[in-house]
Design a protein around this motif. Structure first.
Motif, short mmCIF file in Angstrom:
data_model
loop_
_atom_site.label_atom_id
_atom_site.label_comp_id
_atom_site.label_asym_id
_atom_site.label_seq_id
_atom_site.Cartn_x
_atom_site.Cartn_y
_atom_site.Cartn_z
N GLU A 250 -1.63 3.17 4.98
CA GLU A 250 -2.30 3.59 6.22
C GLU A 250 -2.55 2.38 7.13
O GLU A 250 -2.29 2.42 8.33
CB GLU A 250 -3.62 4.28 5.89
N ARG A 251 -3.02 1.29 6.54
CA ARG A 251 -3.26 0.07 7.33
C ARG A 251 -1.96 -0.51 7.86
O ARG A 251 -1.89 -0.96 9.00
CB ARG A 251 -4.00 -0.96 6.48
N LEU A 252 -0.93 -0.53 7.01
CA LEU A 252 0.35 -1.07 7.46
C LEU A 252 0.96 -0.24 8.57
O LEU A 252 1.57 -0.78 9.50
CB LEU A 252 1.32 -1.20 6.28
N ASN A 253 0.79 1.07 8.50
CA ASN A 253 1.27 1.93 9.59
C ASN A 253 0.54 1.60 10.89
O ASN A 253 1.16 1.55 11.97
CB ASN A 253 1.10 3.40 9.23
N ALA A 254 -0.77 1.36 10.81
CA ALA A 254 -1.54 1.00 12.01
C ALA A 254 -1.10 -0.37 12.53
O ALA A 254 -0.96 -0.57 13.75
CB ALA A 254 -3.03 1.01 11.70
N ILE A 255 -0.88 -1.32 11.62
CA ILE A 255 -0.42 -2.66 12.03
C ILE A 255 0.95 -2.55 12.70
O ILE A 255 1.20 -3.17 13.74
CB ILE A 255 -0.37 -3.61 10.82
N ALA A 256 1.84 -1.76 12.11
CA ALA A 256 3.18 -1.59 12.69
C ALA A 256 3.09 -0.99 14.09
O ALA A 256 3.78 -1.43 15.03
CB ALA A 256 4.04 -0.71 11.79
N LYS A 257 2.24 -0.01 14.24
CA LYS A 257 2.05 0.62 15.55
C LYS A 257 1.56 -0.41 16.57
O LYS A 257 2.06 -0.47 17.70
CB LYS A 257 1.05 1.77 15.43
N ALA A 258 0.62 -1.25 16.16
CA ALA A 258 0.10 -2.30 17.05
C ALA A 258 1.18 -3.34 17.37
O ALA A 258 1.29 -3.79 18.52
CB ALA A 258 -1.11 -2.97 16.40
#
Length: 180
Positions: A37-45
């Motif tokens: 979940e965190r990596l998906n948010a980081i990727a989005k950013a």
């Protein structure tokens, strides 16, 4: 690691999560649901801000060291054994514990005060050195898991990610991030 830039990234992608790191279970490099979940948010950013790059610093916890020591002790005690199951390991721990007590000139315990398996193992673990290579291998596997996820699953260019050497001073089972 400055938290403010990651707070801005979290706000950018509408996340409440602390995006400055991802955590792992002890002695594991498998990404758990929270890490994904965190990596998906980081990727989005990162996709929203293509000028940003990320440094990855893998770390280990005391619990990682304990698990790695248990693995080293198990390997050492069962090296010459044909049977490597838990029962054989417990017997070898008891035998090694008794030998340690005898070498240290400690009187055998009475039957009522006899230590249980966990106490014997803890005593032996105190003398078990965790190989530096095992620590580095686990740390690198964590960085690789994060990097692979971001480049393969999230399609972030690998040139935007830099894996740094593992930080033995930081006592958390994680990969820490720094913005560049």
């Amino acid at each position: 690691i400055a938290a403010a830039p990651f707070k801005l990234l979290s706000n950018l992608v509408g996340s409440e999560a602390d995006l400055s790191h991802v955590t792992f279970e002890a002695n594991s490099s498998q990404l758990n649901a929270d890490a994904i979940e965190r990596l998906n948010a980081i990727a989005k950013a990162l996709k929203a801000r293509p000028q940003i790059s990320l440094s990855l610093t893998p770390t280990l916890s005391n619990e990682d060291d304990t698990k790695l020591a248990q693995a080293a002790l198990r390997t050492k005690l069962l090296a010459d054994s044909k049977n490597t199951d838990d029962e054989a390991y417990q017997k070898h721990v008891a035998k090694a514990y008794k030998a340690k007590q005898k070498a240290n000139d400690v009187k055998p315990e009475s039957e009522t005060a006899k230590p249980d398996f966990a106490q014997m193992e803890i005593s032996l673990l105190a003398d078990t050195e965790v190989p530096a290579a095992a620590r580095e291998q686990l740390a690198q596997a964590r960085a690789t898991a994060v990097e692979t996820y971001l480049t393969t699953t999230s399609e972030i260019e690998d040139t935007r990610l830099t894996s740094l050497t593992f930080d033995p001073e930081n006592q958390s089972a994680s990969v820490q991030f720094e913005l560049k």
